[in-house]
Design an enzyme around this catalytic site. Sequence first.
Site, PDB file in Angstrom:
ATOM      1  N   HIS A 122      25.777  21.948  18.848  1.00  0.00           N
ATOM      2  CA  HIS A 122      24.610  21.295  19.418  1.00  0.00           C
ATOM      3  C   HIS A 122      24.978  20.718  20.782  1.00  0.00           C
ATOM      4  O   HIS A 122      26.038  20.093  20.933  1.00  0.00           O
ATOM      5  CB  HIS A 122      24.127  20.165  18.510  1.00  0.00           C
ATOM      6  CG  HIS A 122      23.657  20.623  17.161  1.00  0.00           C
ATOM      7  ND1 HIS A 122      22.343  20.589  16.779  1.00  0.00           N
ATOM      8  CD2 HIS A 122      24.338  21.139  16.091  1.00  0.00           C
ATOM      9  CE1 HIS A 122      22.219  21.049  15.547  1.00  0.00           C
ATOM     10  NE2 HIS A 122      23.426  21.398  15.102  1.00  0.00           N
ATOM     11  N   SER A 180      16.541  28.254  11.921  1.00  0.00           N
ATOM     12  CA  SER A 180      16.295  27.338  10.818  1.00  0.00           C
ATOM     13  C   SER A 180      14.858  27.461  10.340  1.00  0.00           C
ATOM     14  O   SER A 180      14.570  28.117   9.350  1.00  0.00           O
ATOM     15  CB  SER A 180      16.591  25.902  11.248  1.00  0.00           C
ATOM     16  OG  SER A 180      16.266  24.983  10.233  1.00  0.00           O
ATOM     17  N   LYS A 181      13.901  26.868  11.102  1.00  0.00           N
ATOM     18  CA  LYS A 181      12.491  26.959  10.705  1.00  0.00           C
ATOM     19  C   LYS A 181      11.588  27.386  11.851  1.00  0.00           C
ATOM     20  O   LYS A 181      10.659  28.150  11.646  1.00  0.00           O
ATOM     21  CB  LYS A 181      12.032  25.592  10.166  1.00  0.00           C
ATOM     22  CG  LYS A 181      12.680  25.183   8.852  1.00  0.00           C
ATOM     23  CD  LYS A 181      12.047  23.928   8.286  1.00  0.00           C
ATOM     24  CE  LYS A 181      12.361  22.714   9.160  1.00  0.00           C
ATOM     25  NZ  LYS A 181      11.822  21.457   8.575  1.00  0.00           N
ATOM     26  N   ASP A 233       8.309  18.700  19.110  1.00  0.00           N
ATOM     27  CA  ASP A 233       9.316  17.655  19.326  1.00  0.00           C
ATOM     28  C   ASP A 233       9.784  17.718  20.776  1.00  0.00           C
ATOM     29  O   ASP A 233      10.533  18.617  21.168  1.00  0.00           O
ATOM     30  CB  ASP A 233      10.489  17.859  18.368  1.00  0.00           C
ATOM     31  CG  ASP A 233      11.517  16.731  18.445  1.00  0.00           C
ATOM     32  OD1 ASP A 233      11.340  15.833  19.288  1.00  0.00           O
ATOM     33  OD2 ASP A 233      12.490  16.771  17.678  1.00  0.00           O
ATOM     34  N   GLN A 236      13.976  15.827  22.362  1.00  0.00           N
ATOM     35  CA  GLN A 236      15.327  16.357  22.556  1.00  0.00           C
ATOM     36  C   GLN A 236      15.714  16.456  24.035  1.00  0.00           C
ATOM     37  O   GLN A 236      16.817  16.883  24.358  1.00  0.00           O
ATOM     38  CB  GLN A 236      15.458  17.706  21.857  1.00  0.00           C
ATOM     39  CG  GLN A 236      15.391  17.559  20.343  1.00  0.00           C
ATOM     40  CD  GLN A 236      15.473  18.876  19.606  1.00  0.00           C
ATOM     41  OE1 GLN A 236      16.055  19.837  20.081  1.00  0.00           O
ATOM     42  NE2 GLN A 236      14.871  18.928  18.428  1.00  0.00           N
ATOM     43  N   HIS A 340      54.891  25.893  51.930  1.00  0.00           N
ATOM     44  CA  HIS A 340      53.854  25.709  52.945  1.00  0.00           C
ATOM     45  C   HIS A 340      54.393  24.852  54.087  1.00  0.00           C
ATOM     46  O   HIS A 340      54.548  23.645  53.962  1.00  0.00           O
ATOM     47  CB  HIS A 340      52.633  25.041  52.299  1.00  0.00           C
ATOM     48  CG  HIS A 340      51.395  25.095  53.136  1.00  0.00           C
ATOM     49  ND1 HIS A 340      50.188  24.633  52.694  1.00  0.00           N
ATOM     50  CD2 HIS A 340      51.185  25.557  54.395  1.00  0.00           C
ATOM     51  CE1 HIS A 340      49.271  24.811  53.634  1.00  0.00           C
ATOM     52  NE2 HIS A 340      49.853  25.361  54.671  1.00  0.00           N
ATOM     53  N   LYS A 564      50.229 -16.617   7.221  1.00  0.00           N
ATOM     54  CA  LYS A 564      50.291 -15.146   7.202  1.00  0.00           C
ATOM     55  C   LYS A 564      49.167 -14.625   8.097  1.00  0.00           C
ATOM     56  O   LYS A 564      47.992 -14.888   7.852  1.00  0.00           O
ATOM     57  CB  LYS A 564      50.139 -14.618   5.780  1.00  0.00           C
ATOM     58  CG  LYS A 564      50.447 -13.138   5.661  1.00  0.00           C
ATOM     59  CD  LYS A 564      50.409 -12.678   4.222  1.00  0.00           C
ATOM     60  CE  LYS A 564      50.946 -11.263   4.099  1.00  0.00           C
ATOM     61  NZ  LYS A 564      50.324 -10.318   5.020  1.00  0.00           N
ATOM     62  N   ASP A 566      46.796 -11.843   9.926  1.00  0.00           N
ATOM     63  CA  ASP A 566      46.127 -10.607   9.505  1.00  0.00           C
ATOM     64  C   ASP A 566      46.214  -9.581  10.632  1.00  0.00           C
ATOM     65  O   ASP A 566      45.239  -9.300  11.327  1.00  0.00           O
ATOM     66  CB  ASP A 566      44.657 -10.921   9.183  1.00  0.00           C
ATOM     67  CG  ASP A 566      44.063  -9.903   8.230  1.00  0.00           C
ATOM     68  OD1 ASP A 566      44.808  -9.022   7.787  1.00  0.00           O
ATOM     69  OD2 ASP A 566      42.857  -9.998   7.944  1.00  0.00           O
TER      70      ASP A 566
END
Length: 856
Positions: A122, A180-181, A233, A236, A340, A564, A566
């Site tokens: 996509h 797809s559809k 749609d 997009q 060069h 202690k 984290d």
Amino acid sequence: MAGSEQLVRIDGRRLRVTNLDKVLFPATGTTKGEVIDYYTRIAGVLLPHVSGRPITRKRWPDGVGTEADPAMSFFAKDLEPGAPSWLRRLPIPHSGGPKDYPLASDVPTLVYLAQVASLELHVPQWRFGRDGQRGNPDRIVLDLDPGPGVGLPECAEVARHAKNILDGMGLEAFPVTSGSKGIHVYAHLDGTWTSEQVSTVARELARAIEADHPGLAVSQMAKSERTGRVFIDWSQNNAAKTTIAPYSLRGRARPTVAAPRTWDELDDPALAHLTFDAVLARVAEHGDPLAALDPPPADGPLTAYIAKRTATRTPEPVPEHPTGESPDPDALPRFVIQEHHASRLHWDVRLEHDGVLVSWAVPRGVPHSHTRNNLAVMTEDHPVSYLDFEGVIPKGQYGAGTMTVWDTGHYELEKWRDDEVIFTARGREDGPLGEVRLALIRTEGDGEKSSWLLHRMKTDAAGRPQAEGAPVERSDHGFLTTAADPPPADVPASSPEAATPPAGAPAEPISATAAHTAEALPRAVGGAGALRPMLAVSATVGIARRAAGRWATDADGAAWAELKWDGIRAVGVWDGSSLVLRARSGRDITATYPDLTDTPLDLGALPAVLDGEIVALDDSGRPSFPLLQNRMNLADPREIAREAPRTPVQWYLYDVLSIDGRDVAALPLSARRELLQSIAGDTAAPVRVPPVFDDVDAALAAAERFALEGVVVKDPSSPYRRGERTESWLKVKLTRMQDVVIGGIRPGKGGRGGRIGSLLVGIPDADGLRYAGRVGTGFSDATLTRLEKALLPRRTEANPFVGVPDTDTRDALWVTPDLVGEVEFAEFTPGGILRHARWRGLRPDTSPDEVRREDG
């Protein structure tokens, strides 16, 4: 095709392919090998439609399944850790941090994507510009989606209405059956409109069709309005949205394709979606009906080269078009190094890549030793025909001077990224270069005139030591020495001749801290495990109180308790000016925390090895392990640079192992603490020495008050025992936490469909990896994405657990058990299963063989 693992070479790039006979489409028996074959054969017409566009993939590691029992799939945005380093990628910012999206411009990239079962590709309607930033859209799209009761014929009718409007706007429309559809209708744009403007036009176009044909089309998003109509749609065209790429496969029961069609075909009442074999046959016979949608860009990679030259005034090759050439898929890429003699003597290193010669000017040529790094400045891309150019460029022309070929041949690519290129070049048999493995590492700037280092690697691609070369010679046989030539006029005067490479550079001894690599340090402080930290044993409050009382009496003093923190353990090697950090596993994490290692620290002039905890503080000033996850799992230098200001870290110190080359581990903790105070007692953030409590209950009360993880009670007379877990240090956790080894995934259901639903975890014991239950809470979207990125490439067919019940194996997806995480939980059941386990984060600082049940 064989199902075993194979190492193949495609267009000069090495790629590992596996399980080619694995069925990905059960309804047709289509295998992964056939999917790879399709993407290889369709690449010529697919690549122009995706080139320069970030690819979002939809992956089906176990194939698509069946309509009755579809398999788990997921969308992948950033590249997984196992992706080849040569695969081009660019970042896009997200709320959870930037993600590196793959870009496909060649067949090897498509083969890799197919290898990891990325069936659907996509892409957005825009491309990245040459500056790596998002450009304006170069096409507009309408996605025609049939609602209940309608199908392709109705979509085709709406498509023709869209075509009529687009024709009136002077835009040629192209139809694509989506596989797809429905149908997609595209039109090419000139890139002058923004995504917002294109979205507005698309929305108004959809509304116009709906107004003229209200019984046929609808432009509203509400699904309740779509029955008997085609939904147009238009969304997009939003810069954040994507559309299935033309010629991409679809993850349906049959291997259908998003297939470009002709308008005549849309008149066929039997119009249907096409499978991949039909699409290959059509393209072989008729080519790409969508070619005009994505024509070759007028502003190609050779635009700058052509703009700097006049064909009638220079003997250099000057192509008519800026788009480059198509590489030979059956040959290794070529290189040339040209001497060069321009206003300043330099050597031009040019590598054939993506149809052009990517070029660097190197004032001192190829380094003769791995201990030296030579400045390289990127110049404009050159045409491939420049490979054998020799001649005199006239005065007044760009690059005026004599150009000769110093050496030329082919190269084997190992890594190609925007900031790092590694390759093995093989010159002519009688040439001065020979065979050498080289790295180009970007240090400053982007694109043309960016500064790089050219480095001769210490070993070849197989890990064998490389022979050193002779110093670069001029054609007049003079030797180029350090003081011989200043850099060419277009090389920034401030650029160093040799500099420390950026984070992510090759693992070679080329940085300023080379003397303090893992190989050198153990000898300095004694023993192969000199940098392995001492570990604590879990204990209850009662056990810790009794031990503290005993130790205080033995030491004729007070108890010793520390909060202690984290975070993650980090042993640091300070050489008097710079810092190297090692994780608990011994892994070098220096590049991961530049806010510690690239920041001036006030740790004195004496070398020292220090032990402490790297923490990230939340808004209330408490160490937060989940917050630290934003930093500890990053490897890409660009991601690290972007995240460091957002999630700063601090290093809380609590011990010292050596100072000024003297091993102090045998001294009692109380004496080591005095030394630590003398080194870092007055430092400020990001390095601090937290206080020690002389009362265990006071330490516990402070930990509870500030919602900290717990306390560590220590014997003040104890020596530092490298790499050992001893009862001289006792950790007391207010919340029960447990390190676990991840061995499986349960697919999600409902709202988490297509993602990880829960993790299957275990704890090693004498019989193997003992199953400890499922963890299904504590996951944010960012955490799930991080876990999918880490775990899905580790998929395996073997169940790694001992004692996992059948109910938990029914839909389990197994993974190689080499990743450790941390969970919070209520208690263990009599059968050793974690109750109410909640995910806290990955522990890359801990190996599976270090995990043990916390019975304190």
